[in-house]
Scaffold this motif. Structure first.
Motif, mmCIF file in Angstrom:
data_model
loop_
_atom_site.group_PDB
_atom_site.id
_atom_site.type_symbol
_atom_site.label_atom_id
_atom_site.label_comp_id
_atom_site.label_asym_id
_atom_site.label_seq_id
_atom_site.Cartn_x
_atom_site.Cartn_y
_atom_site.Cartn_z
ATOM 1 N N ALA A 10 0.824 -1.206 0.000
ATOM 2 C CA ALA A 10 0.000 0.000 0.000
ATOM 3 C C ALA A 10 0.852 1.247 0.000
ATOM 4 N N LEU A 12 -0.015 4.183 1.212
ATOM 5 C CA LEU A 12 -1.063 4.757 2.056
ATOM 6 C C LEU A 12 -0.831 6.265 2.135
ATOM 7 N N GLU A 47 -7.097 -6.595 -3.351
ATOM 8 C CA GLU A 47 -7.529 -5.424 -2.562
ATOM 9 C C GLU A 47 -7.921 -5.841 -1.140
ATOM 10 N N VAL A 51 -6.220 -4.650 2.514
ATOM 11 C CA VAL A 51 -6.973 -4.171 3.684
ATOM 12 C C VAL A 51 -6.635 -5.022 4.912
ATOM 13 N N ALA A 62 -8.639 0.748 6.401
ATOM 14 C CA ALA A 62 -8.230 1.461 5.184
ATOM 15 C C ALA A 62 -8.853 0.791 3.974
ATOM 16 N N GLU A 63 -8.764 1.475 2.831
ATOM 17 C CA GLU A 63 -9.251 0.869 1.589
ATOM 18 C C GLU A 63 -8.283 1.150 0.447
ATOM 19 N N ALA A 64 -8.257 0.197 -0.492
ATOM 20 C CA ALA A 64 -7.462 0.377 -1.698
ATOM 21 C C ALA A 64 -8.159 1.407 -2.577
ATOM 22 N N TRP A 83 -0.946 -0.659 -4.652
ATOM 23 C CA TRP A 83 -2.156 0.160 -4.757
ATOM 24 C C TRP A 83 -1.983 1.408 -3.902
ATOM 25 N N ALA A 85 -3.793 3.793 -1.294
ATOM 26 C CA ALA A 85 -4.799 3.442 -0.292
ATOM 27 C C ALA A 85 -5.038 4.641 0.602
ATOM 28 N N ARG A 86 -6.228 4.642 1.228
ATOM 29 C CA ARG A 86 -6.514 5.732 2.170
ATOM 30 C C ARG A 86 -7.117 5.167 3.444
#
Ligand code: 523
Length: 134
Positions: A10, A12, A47, A51, A62-64, A83, A85-86
């Protein structure tokens, strides 16, 4: 030849900064910085693996967001995919719960202050443009 196993990682992003995590194991990787993640398990989509790894390793929700273009070979049979991610708004702040012993949120200016794993460098370069300059 065996099948490739995908390792997800990630990028992030939060408030224009990128999370870097310092590995605490194994000995040949410890002390180097990485985009956090891990191996996709059989039957798991990448994904979802991302997570799960972020929850297990950092205690965050969090999510991709989007795949970072590219795929980078690791030690056989692994291959690295990344990916962005946030964090979810209600997520706890990341903590180095497992596999890491330090975390840093990096601005674009600080991006190369840490000793990234060689194989993470191309993905870090790809996301640099998404970061705040200071
Ligand atoms: N990498 C890597 N960069 C990177 C990650 C997340 C992983 O080069 N950003 C490499 C390091 C390991 C392999 O990919 O050689 C697997 O990553 P690891 O150990 O983080 O995967 P886990 O957490 O799934 O491993 P287990 O301890 O086996 O569960």
């Amino acid at each position: 030849m065996s099948e490739r196993i995908v390792v997800v990682a990630a990028a992030l992003l939060d408030a224009g900064r990128l999370l870097a995590a310092r590995r605490s194991a194994p000995p040949d990787l410890s002390g180097r910085w990485e985009l956090p993640g891990g191996k996709v398990e059989p039957g798991e989509c990448p994904e979802a693996a991302l997570v799960r790894e972020l929850r297990e390793e950092l205690g965050v929700s969090a999510e991709a967001v989007a795949r970072v273009p590219g795929e980078w070979p690791l030690r056989e049979p692994y291959v690295l995919r990344v990916w962005t991610a946030r964090l979810h708004p209600a997520s706890a702040a990341p903590e180095p719960l497992q596999d890491h012993d330090d975390l840093r949120w990096l601005t674009r200016d600080e991006l190369w202050d840490v000793d990234w794993l060689d194989q993470d460098v191309p993905a870090v370069r790809e996301v640099a443009g998404l970061l705040e300059a200071a």
